[in-house]
Scaffold this active site. Structure first.
Site: not given
Length: 281
Positions: A36, A190
């Site tokens: 992430d 992201d």
């Protein structure tokens, strides 16, 4: 050049998340994690739920431990051992935890230690758009895989070292400028967010028109086609890949999640504080 490298095969979970395998401890205990770029902490469940980390089973445990990613071993890595979780945290999910790849906040991210231990200075993502293919994606620590992009990357400087954040100059619907970002907008890539998030005023227009052609930076356009920004739901249901979010950080903020990162191979270069995009292949 990076002194080491590691290639992590990623699994595509219905275009909503991408996860791969790491090891923690000596000998390595295996976990599947989401890599992430929108968070900085590594966390895995403790020995109470899901695939569990057992500290007594590792000879190197100190409240930190060795983390194995591909052929790389990151020593003395801080991480969170989650001893309690809400009942629905892992509902219908196939991963165990999260490995954060953004900038240092409350803890030292894995890739900081890779850098400090002389292993790698950059990493890159390729996310497969075809959920039916066995290869869901690829994360390369220490380089780029030329099989998964076309042409040269367009690099933009990081503007704020919290997320992998950069400025964008315009947002177009069709080929028409919205003018919304004329005073300046910010965005960050992201990998842990499924959709593409942006200010309500523009996302409402996009979802009304559902014909976005992308974002513009340094006069280079990155287009999105309907196949890339519409997600498949149950049977005949289609889901918009755009979601409204009114956040600011040095300007109105866009989160370029997997909807954007699938069509664009993305490089995160800490050595030069740059983010790069090229057409995925």
């Amino acid at each position: 050049a990076d002194s080491g490298s590691a290639v992590v095969a990623l699994t595509n979970d219905r275009d909503t998340s991408y996860y791969g395998e790491i090891g923690i401890g000596t000998p390595p205990q295996k976990f599947t994690v989401i890599f992430d770029t929108g968070s900085s902490v590594l966390w895995v469940p403790s020995s109470k739920a899901h695939s569990m980390y057992e500290s007594s089973g590792s000879s190197t445990y100190k409240s930190q431990d060795s983390v194995t990613i591909g052929d790389l071993v990151v020593k003395e890595q801080d991480f969170i051992e989650a001893t309690e979780e809400a009942d629905n945290v892992f509902l219908n999910r196939l991963f165990d935890g999260i490995l954060g790849l953004s900038f240092q906040t409350i803890s030292v991210p894995v890739w900081y230690n890779m850098l400090n231990q002389g292993l790698v200075k950059r990493f890159s993502f390729w996310l497969n758009r075809n959920v039916d293919e066995e290869e869901g994606g690829e994360l390369v620590f220490g380089g780029l895989d030329p099989n998964h992009f076309r042409g040269d990357h367009t690099y933009v400087p990081v503007t704020y070292q919290y997320y992998w954040q950069f400025g964008i100059g315009d947002v177009l619907i069709g080929d028409k400028s919205t003018g919304f970002c004329a005073p300046g907008c910010q965005a960050f890539a992201d990998s842990g967010t499924s959709l593409l998030s942006g200010p309500t005023a523009i996302v409402t227009q996009i979802n009304h028109a559902i014909g976005a052609n992308g974002s513009e930076e340094l006069n280079v356009k990155f287009g999105l086609t309907p196949e890339q920004y519409i997600l498949k739901g149950e049977a005949t249901q289609c889901i918009s890949g755009f979601t409204a979010m009114d956040a600011t950080l040095l300007g109105p903020l866009w989160i370029l999640g997997d909807v954007f990162m699938r069509p664009y191979h993305t490089v995160f270069d800490y050595g030069n504080l740059l983010v790069g995009f090229a057409e995925a292949a």
